[in-house]
Design a protein around this motif. Structure first.
Motif, PDB file in Angstrom:
ATOM      1  N   LEU A 114      37.960  56.303   7.059  1.00 38.62           N
ATOM      2  CA  LEU A 114      37.692  56.916   5.761  1.00 38.62           C
ATOM      3  C   LEU A 114      38.983  57.086   4.950  1.00 38.62           C
ATOM      4  O   LEU A 114      39.015  56.856   3.739  1.00 38.62           O
ATOM      5  N   GLY A 115      40.067  57.474   5.602  1.00 36.57           N
ATOM      6  CA  GLY A 115      41.339  57.629   4.913  1.00 36.57           C
ATOM      7  C   GLY A 115      41.862  56.303   4.395  1.00 36.57           C
ATOM      8  O   GLY A 115      42.418  56.228   3.284  1.00 36.57           O
ATOM      9  N   LEU A 116      41.682  55.224   5.168  1.00 31.88           N
ATOM     10  CA  LEU A 116      42.155  53.906   4.747  1.00 31.88           C
ATOM     11  C   LEU A 116      41.396  53.419   3.514  1.00 31.88           C
ATOM     12  O   LEU A 116      41.988  52.897   2.564  1.00 31.88           O
ATOM     13  N   ILE A 117      40.070  53.585   3.516  1.00 32.35           N
ATOM     14  CA  ILE A 117      39.277  53.156   2.360  1.00 32.35           C
ATOM     15  C   ILE A 117      39.613  54.008   1.128  1.00 32.35           C
ATOM     16  O   ILE A 117      39.756  53.487   0.008  1.00 32.35           O
ATOM     17  N   SER A 118      39.744  55.297   1.320  1.00 36.04           N
ATOM     18  CA  SER A 118      40.060  56.172   0.196  1.00 36.04           C
ATOM     19  C   SER A 118      41.410  55.832  -0.420  1.00 36.04           C
ATOM     20  O   SER A 118      41.616  55.962  -1.630  1.00 36.04           O
ATOM     21  N   GLN A 119      42.350  55.389   0.421  1.00 38.98           N
ATOM     22  CA  GLN A 119      43.689  55.046  -0.068  1.00 38.98           C
ATOM     23  C   GLN A 119      43.663  53.887  -1.042  1.00 38.98           C
ATOM     24  O   GLN A 119      44.423  53.841  -2.012  1.00 38.98           O
ATOM     25  N   HIS A 120      42.760  52.924  -0.831  1.00 36.93           N
ATOM     26  CA  HIS A 120      42.716  51.722  -1.666  1.00 36.93           C
ATOM     27  C   HIS A 120      41.514  51.693  -2.612  1.00 36.93           C
ATOM     28  O   HIS A 120      41.331  50.707  -3.348  1.00 36.93           O
ATOM     29  N   ALA A 121      40.709  52.724  -2.631  1.00 40.18           N
ATOM     30  CA  ALA A 121      39.492  52.712  -3.451  1.00 40.18           C
ATOM     31  C   ALA A 121      39.846  52.705  -4.931  1.00 40.18           C
ATOM     32  O   ALA A 121      40.691  53.478  -5.373  1.00 40.18           O
ATOM     33  N   PRO A 122      39.204  51.838  -5.738  1.00 41.07           N
ATOM     34  CA  PRO A 122      39.438  51.851  -7.185  1.00 41.07           C
ATOM     35  C   PRO A 122      38.759  53.076  -7.808  1.00 41.07           C
ATOM     36  O   PRO A 122      37.865  53.681  -7.208  1.00 41.07           O
ATOM     37  N   GLN A 123      39.191  53.400  -9.005  1.00 38.06           N
ATOM     38  CA  GLN A 123      38.604  54.549  -9.697  1.00 38.06           C
ATOM     39  C   GLN A 123      37.132  54.299  -9.998  1.00 38.06           C
ATOM     40  O   GLN A 123      36.754  53.232 -10.456  1.00 38.06           O
ATOM     41  N   GLY A 124      36.282  55.271  -9.710  1.00 39.79           N
ATOM     42  CA  GLY A 124      34.860  55.160  -9.958  1.00 39.79           C
ATOM     43  C   GLY A 124      34.073  54.643  -8.776  1.00 39.79           C
ATOM     44  O   GLY A 124      32.851  54.558  -8.849  1.00 39.79           O
ATOM     45  N   MET A 125      34.745  54.300  -7.667  1.00 40.58           N
ATOM     46  CA  MET A 125      34.021  53.799  -6.497  1.00 40.58           C
ATOM     47  C   MET A 125      33.405  54.944  -5.716  1.00 40.58           C
ATOM     48  O   MET A 125      34.018  55.996  -5.538  1.00 40.58           O
ATOM     49  N   ASN A 126      32.186  54.749  -5.236  1.00 33.37           N
ATOM     50  CA  ASN A 126      31.492  55.733  -4.405  1.00 33.37           C
ATOM     51  C   ASN A 126      31.161  55.104  -3.060  1.00 33.37           C
ATOM     52  O   ASN A 126      30.752  53.936  -2.976  1.00 33.37           O
ATOM     53  N   ILE A 127      31.328  55.868  -1.987  1.00 28.59           N
ATOM     54  CA  ILE A 127      30.895  55.441  -0.653  1.00 28.59           C
ATOM     55  C   ILE A 127      29.475  55.940  -0.469  1.00 28.59           C
ATOM     56  O   ILE A 127      29.225  57.148  -0.422  1.00 28.59           O
ATOM     57  N   GLU A 128      28.533  55.023  -0.403  1.00 36.38           N
ATOM     58  CA  GLU A 128      27.116  55.384  -0.317  1.00 36.38           C
ATOM     59  C   GLU A 128      26.693  55.686   1.117  1.00 36.38           C
ATOM     60  O   GLU A 128      25.889  56.591   1.364  1.00 36.38           O
TER      61      GLU A 128
END
Length: 374
Positions: free
Chosen positions: A301-315
């Motif tokens: 979760l930390g790895l994805i959050s680090q690279h997530a673009p603005q406005g992205m949601n984890i469904e």
């Protein structure tokens, strides 16, 4: 004493005095009519005009200073040097009209006038003299001097930097005025003319105020105490009101944070998260953290959050021992490609795009996560 000096009045009562007897006139839009004291209406303000002969005025036009406080202090020093031995029972009053600064010595006879008409002074909205009214209303300049005539009082000559008083019979006064007319351009006015101008202009009474501290000390002690008590009470009420509204704001903010926290618990643990969702969340996190092999939920979760673009949601995130499936939602394909490029640099997990669809203008993507050795 009530002093709403910043307000503008075009209708008011003016109280003047002749031989210590009061004369009350009702002024409205420049016209004044004599009325009896019993006819005074409480809704109208009262302006008291004390005769000038109850005071000794000293004009001080050449004071140096950039601030009004410094000018008043300089005036106090100057009048002390000019009159080094004032009466022990009276102190000079420094009057600052905003335009001029004057030194003023009240006469002994003033006390009897104040005591005799204390009911008027206690309820007056403004207290002034004919001279102060003239300084406020007349256009004083270096070329023009004004003769102020008031029944029963000496004639006063006023210009931009001097005061002169003429007493005696009318013939003597006319002779002196005739002599001065060769030196000054003289204009004449009366006290009633000045009051009429004040009524027409509606000018605030700020520059008219005459301080009478000895009167207020003798007659308004109770009023002063009441005012002080009212100020303290008002201050206390304002403080309590401020604390109340501040508490309400904090409570509202606290409620909003609690609702947001509950929403996070529901998203992380589901609607049935028990009475201690924080403890349950810690328990599950520790379980995930303690696994020696496989996909680490917190790390992923930390790895994805680090690279997530603005406005992205984890469904959604579903996990097994060595793999995981992540469903995300973002704005466009470019964001998705950039995310995959950034995640490809990870040495811990391998990310693979399984599916990508455009739904209602956004991109739904499903990615597989696996260990590098699997």
């Amino acid at each position: 004493m009530i002093l709403p000096i910043l307000r503008k009045f075009r209708e008011f009562y003016a109280i003047t005095f002749e031989n210590q007897e009061s004369l009350v006139h009702h002024w409205k839009e420049g016209a004044g009519i004599r009325v009896e004291a019993s006819q005074l209406k409480r809704r109208l303000p009262i302006l008291i005009i004390i005769p000038d002969h109850y005071f000794f005025f000293h004009f001080m036009p050449h004071l140096q200073g950039s601030k009004r406080k410094a000018l008043r202090q300089a005036a106090q020093l100057q009048i002390g040097n000019l009159f080094p031995e004032p009466r022990t029972d009276e102190r000079p009053v420094i009057i600052d009209t905003g335009k001029y600064i004057l030194g003023c010595y009240p006469s002994l006879e003033l006390n009897s006038l104040l005591k005799k008409h204390s009911h008027y002074f206690a309820n007056a909205h403004g207290i002034t003299t004919g001279l102060l009214l003239a300084l406020e209303m007349l256009p004083l300049d270096s070329d023009t001097s004004w003769l102020l005539s008031t029944p029963g009082q000496p004639v006063t000559l006023i210009n931009h930097n001097t005061l002169q008083y003429f007493s005696g019979d009318q013939r003597e006064i006319d002779q002196r005025v005739n002599m001065l007319s060769h030196e000054y351009r003289l204009e004449k006015t009366t006290l009633n003319d000045l009051i009429s101008q004040l009524s027409v202009s509606g000018r605030p009474w700020t520059g008219l105020q005459l301080s009478l501290p000895h009167f207020e000390k003798d007659n308004n002690l109770t009023g002063t105490v009441l005012k002080a008590a009212l100020i303290i009470l008002t201050t206390g009420l304002l403080f309590c009101a401020g604390q109340f509204f501040q508490l309400r704001a904090v409570q509202t903010e606290q409620k909003a944070w609690e609702q947001e926290l509950q929403s996070l618990y529901v998203r992380a643990l589901g609607p049935d998260h028990g009475s201690d969702p924080y403890g349950l969340l810690l328990f599950r996190a520790n379980q995930t953290q303690n696994k020696s092999q496989g996909v680490n939920f917190i790390q992923l979760l930390g790895l994805i959050s680090q690279h997530a673009p603005q406005g992205m949601n984890i469904e959604n995130i579903s996990m097994s021992t060595d793999t995981a499936t992540i469903t995300v939602n973002m704005d466009n394909y470019q964001q998705m490609e950039k995310l995959l490029e950034d995640l490809a640099d990870s040495s811990v997990y391998r990310f693979t795009l399984d599916q990508a669809d455009s739904v209602e203008g956004r991109i739904n993507a499903v990615m597989s996560v696996s260990m590098p050795h699997s």
